[in-house]
Motif scaffolding. Structure first.
Motif, PDB file in Angstrom:
ATOM      1  N   LEU A   1      -6.258  -1.662  -3.360  1.00 18.07           N
ATOM      2  CA  LEU A   1      -5.081  -1.221  -4.115  1.00 18.07           C
ATOM      3  C   LEU A   1      -5.345  -1.317  -5.612  1.00 18.07           C
ATOM      4  O   LEU A   1      -5.005  -0.399  -6.367  1.00 18.07           O
ATOM      5  CB  LEU A   1      -3.863  -2.064  -3.727  1.00 18.07           C
ATOM      6  CG  LEU A   1      -3.411  -1.919  -2.267  1.00 18.07           C
ATOM      7  CD1 LEU A   1      -2.126  -2.688  -2.020  1.00 18.07           C
ATOM      8  CD2 LEU A   1      -3.210  -0.466  -1.900  1.00 18.07           C
TER       9      LEU A   1
ATOM     10  N   LEU B   1       2.406   1.897  -3.453  1.00 18.85           N
ATOM     11  CA  LEU B   1       1.456   2.475  -4.408  1.00 18.85           C
ATOM     12  C   LEU B   1       1.181   3.940  -4.065  1.00 18.85           C
ATOM     13  O   LEU B   1       1.165   4.809  -4.950  1.00 18.85           O
ATOM     14  CB  LEU B   1       0.149   1.677  -4.397  1.00 18.85           C
ATOM     15  CG  LEU B   1      -0.962   2.231  -5.284  1.00 18.85           C
ATOM     16  CD1 LEU B   1      -0.544   2.227  -6.737  1.00 18.85           C
ATOM     17  CD2 LEU B   1      -2.243   1.435  -5.121  1.00 18.85           C
TER      18      LEU B   1
ATOM     19  N   VAL C   1      -7.709   1.591  -6.505  1.00 18.85           N
ATOM     20  CA  VAL C   1      -7.047   2.898  -6.533  1.00 18.85           C
ATOM     21  C   VAL C   1      -6.220   3.024  -7.809  1.00 18.85           C
ATOM     22  O   VAL C   1      -6.241   4.060  -8.493  1.00 18.85           O
ATOM     23  CB  VAL C   1      -6.165   3.068  -5.279  1.00 18.85           C
ATOM     24  CG1 VAL C   1      -5.241   4.252  -5.444  1.00 18.85           C
ATOM     25  CG2 VAL C   1      -7.024   3.248  -4.051  1.00 18.85           C
ATOM     26  N   ALA C   2      -5.510   1.952  -8.164  1.00 14.82           N
ATOM     27  CA  ALA C   2      -4.693   2.006  -9.373  1.00 14.82           C
ATOM     28  C   ALA C   2      -5.567   2.196 -10.608  1.00 14.82           C
ATOM     29  O   ALA C   2      -5.192   2.911 -11.546  1.00 14.82           O
ATOM     30  CB  ALA C   2      -3.862   0.736  -9.493  1.00 14.82           C
TER      31      ALA C   2
ATOM     32  N   LEU D   1       1.888   7.237  -6.364  1.00 15.68           N
ATOM     33  CA  LEU D   1       0.871   8.214  -6.758  1.00 15.68           C
ATOM     34  C   LEU D   1       1.290   9.624  -6.369  1.00 15.68           C
ATOM     35  O   LEU D   1       1.097  10.573  -7.138  1.00 15.68           O
ATOM     36  CB  LEU D   1      -0.474   7.867  -6.108  1.00 15.68           C
ATOM     37  CG  LEU D   1      -1.204   6.646  -6.643  1.00 15.68           C
ATOM     38  CD1 LEU D   1      -2.443   6.366  -5.805  1.00 15.68           C
ATOM     39  CD2 LEU D   1      -1.605   6.856  -8.086  1.00 15.68           C
TER      40      LEU D   1
ATOM     41  N   ALA E   1      -6.420   5.780 -11.024  1.00 15.95           N
ATOM     42  CA  ALA E   1      -5.313   6.630 -11.439  1.00 15.95           C
ATOM     43  C   ALA E   1      -4.825   6.311 -12.840  1.00 15.95           C
ATOM     44  O   ALA E   1      -3.917   6.974 -13.334  1.00 15.95           O
ATOM     45  CB  ALA E   1      -4.152   6.477 -10.451  1.00 15.95           C
TER      46      ALA E   1
ATOM     47  N   ALA F   1       0.834  -1.202   0.000  1.00 11.55           N
ATOM     48  CA  ALA F   1       0.000   0.000   0.000  1.00 11.55           C
ATOM     49  C   ALA F   1       0.866   1.249   0.000  1.00 11.55           C
ATOM     50  O   ALA F   1       0.605   2.206  -0.742  1.00 11.55           O
ATOM     51  CB  ALA F   1      -0.928  -0.022   1.213  1.00 11.55           C
TER      52      ALA F   1
END
Lengths: 100, 489
Positions: B142, A76, B145-146, A80, B149, A73
């Motif tokens: 995860l 990532l 979220v990816a 970002l 984005a 986590a």
């Protein structure tokens, strides 16, 4: 005695992390705060497994799994944050009300 | 049992293969992994239908040391619904996420993320261990979220980071609850927990886990991350995010409240959960009413539609006898989860077709689009029928079941919420429908392949069929239904 120390340390880490989440807008610091909370919880879990005569092995397995999850986590999230900083120069999330 | 293993392992193996193999093999490998997994999902549901819940002790270890996986009727129904949605999304993405249209980065990244998300969803559906559920939920977040984005624009990155902060906070709250449960009972298996002797920390643990899961399910007031996140992703990704991802955390809530710790349910807590759901229905509907972009309307509609599912908490109960309309709110809420998944995926895929056709999803730019793309217009209208809860759709069955149990339980205010939410849905879906079906086309329309247009139409038709043929899914949901869901919390 030592168990109380572990529990208190875990609680302090969680508290520090929550403070960081609430007080610090910088995204990188928030990610570190999340990691602090996670570490505090894992410490508490480890202490919970050391109560009886024999040491309980399950919390250790859970903690190792949890650390891997937290690492993924964080990776990532940092990715970002870096991408956002490269693209727009922002290190905090823009406010909904007055976006920059 | 083999089907259960394939449903869990093949999406993950497929995701790895897509990354490892040469780029030109990515799409064929992803599509064949999708087809095989969807087939196993149907086989798994058939074996649950015939032989009752399918259980697997991983590595032959029994709980509390091992992890139990179990596909009961509810899990099987969600697995099949997810397989249908992912299958449709994969077909739409074959057109929409082509490198020429979406850019090479998004075109490559979409496939492994879709498969990872699917593997995580299936893992959450069948896990019977609270920590295993945590890992599945994290993997799901995860990947989600990816996907938000994936387009790489600053706006999408901001939406993804905001989503991630909510998701991580939710995970940590859930994890804190899990730690407390382990400290109190020395086990995390749902079956063993339901037979535990109560410990003083249980209520706190359940509260922490519930708060975390509410943040992930985007229940009011934790919904603020959802619309920007779902609207910034490419349309096939939005379909996955909106139709499937909130269902996973909702399912864990159901497992906790109805299976692990049903005796902790106090009236105040149940009323609070349903009250937040009721506010979400109204507030999400009002916000959907004032949006001017199709994707944002559909995303705010998700906030509203998720709210209905929370009415299950005070209303649960009623026996699941042969007639669907004699059954309780529990089945109604699950029907809502299934029909919303199908209809919402169809709507986001329609939004993707609109963007491909006119390059925008602003309502003004969509005027008259149904003349050029009649199949797409019809698909949107069919999906809208389900979201409004009009007969004979799956959404109607869901809301009818909830409403009859609201009256049977003497809790008529929830029936007002259901009726008001349906009217609001009709109002906010009228605006895109009116725009699509006007006569004066404004913008030139790029041609869209017929096969692509057929995908959302098939999904929307399935959402209606769920209402027409409600007896079969209804009976499937009763297999392995927990005791408190029959008798009420």
């Amino acid at each position: 005695m030592s168990l109380t120390v572990f529990a208190m340390t875990g609680a302090s880490l969680v508290g520090l992390g929550i403070y960081g989440l609430l007080a610090l807008p910088q995204l990188l610091r928030r990610i570190i705060s999340f990691n602090l909370i996670g570490s505090g919880l894992f410490l508490f879990l480890g202490a919970a497994g050391a109560r009886g005569e024999a040491v309980d092995a399950v919390p250790q397995a859970l903690i190792i799994t949890g650390i891997v999850v937290a690492l993924a986590a964080s990776a990532l999230a940092v990715g970002l944050v870096v991408a956002l900083a490269r693209r727009s120069g922002l290190v905090v999330l823009p406010d909904e009300a007055n976006p920059r | 049992m083999t089907a259960l293993v394939i449903v869990l392992a093949l999406p993950l193996a497929g995701a790895l293969a897509v990354i490892a193999l040469p780029v030109r093999a990515a799409v064929p490998v992803a599509l064949s992994a999708t087809a095989l997994t969807a087939l196993s999902a149907l086989v798994l549901a058939a074996s649950v239908w015939q032989g009752g819940p399918v259980t697997l002790m991983v590595g032959g270890w029994q709980p509390p040391l091992g992890i139990a996986l179990q596909a009961d009727g509810l899990a099987a129904a969600l697995i099949v619904m997810s397989a249908l949605v992912v299958g449709a999304v994969a077909m739409a993405a074959w057109f929409e996420m082509a490198a020429a249209r979406a850019g090479p980065r998004a075109a490559f990244g979409f496939w492994p993320l879709m498969l990872l998300l699917w593997g995580a969803l299936n893992a959450v559906y069948v896990s019977r261990d609270l920590f295993n559920l945590y890992v599945g939920l994290e993997l799901l977040s995860l990947a989600a979220v990816a996907l938000v984005a994936i387009s790489g624009t600053a706006q999408a990155l901001v939406a993804a980071l905001r989503y991630m902060i909510f998701a991580l906070a939710g995970s940590l709250l859930y994890l804190a609850g899990v730690v407390l449960v382990y400290a109190g009972h020395g086990t995390l298996d749902i079956g063993l927990l339901s037979a535990r002797s109560p410990a003083p920390g249980d209520a706190l643990a359940l509260g922490l886990m519930t708060a975390g899961l509410l943040a992930k399910t985007a229940l009011f007031p934790f919904h603020v991350w959802l619309p920007p996140a779902h609207a910034s992703a490419p349309a096939p990704a939005s379909a996955l995010l909106s139709a499937l991802v909130p269902k996973a955390s909702f399912l864990i809530l159901i497992r906790l409240w109805f299976e692990a710790m049903p005796e902790l349910a106090s009236t105040a807590a149940l009323l609070m959960l349903a009250g937040l759901g009721a506010i979400a229905v109204i507030w999400g509907g009002v916000l959907a009413l004032v949006q001017s972009r199709l994707k944002l309307i559909v995303a705010y509609s998700t906030v509203a539609q998720l709210g209905y599912m929370f009415l299950v908490f005070p209303l649960a109960g009623g026996d699941g006898s042969a007639q669907p309309w004699a059954a309780g709110a529990w089945t109604g809420a699950m029907f809502q989860a299934l029909s919303h998944g199908l209809a919402k995926a169809a709507m986001f895929l329609v939004a993707g077709i609109c963007i491909a056709a006119v390059g925008s999803d602003r309502l003004g730019d969509l005027r008259g689009l149904a003349r050029a793309l009649p199949m797409t217009g019809f698909a949107f209208a069919l999906a809208a029928i389900t979201l409004m809860g009009l007969p004979p759709s799956g959404g109607f069955t869901a809301k009818y079941l909830l409403m009859t149990s609201a009256f049977a339980a003497g809790q008529w205010p929830w029936a007002l919420v259901l009726a008001g939410g349906g009217l609001l849905a009709a109002a906010y879906l009228y605006r895109p429908l009116a725009a699509l079906f006007t006569r004066d086309a404004r913008l030139p329309v790029h041609p869209v392949a017929r096969a692509w247009q057929g995908v959302p139409l098939a999904l929307a038709a399935l959402a209606v069929l769920l209402g027409l043929l409600s007896a079969a899914p209804f009976d499937l949901l009763q297999i392995g239904r927990p005791e408190p869901a029959v008798e009420g919390l």
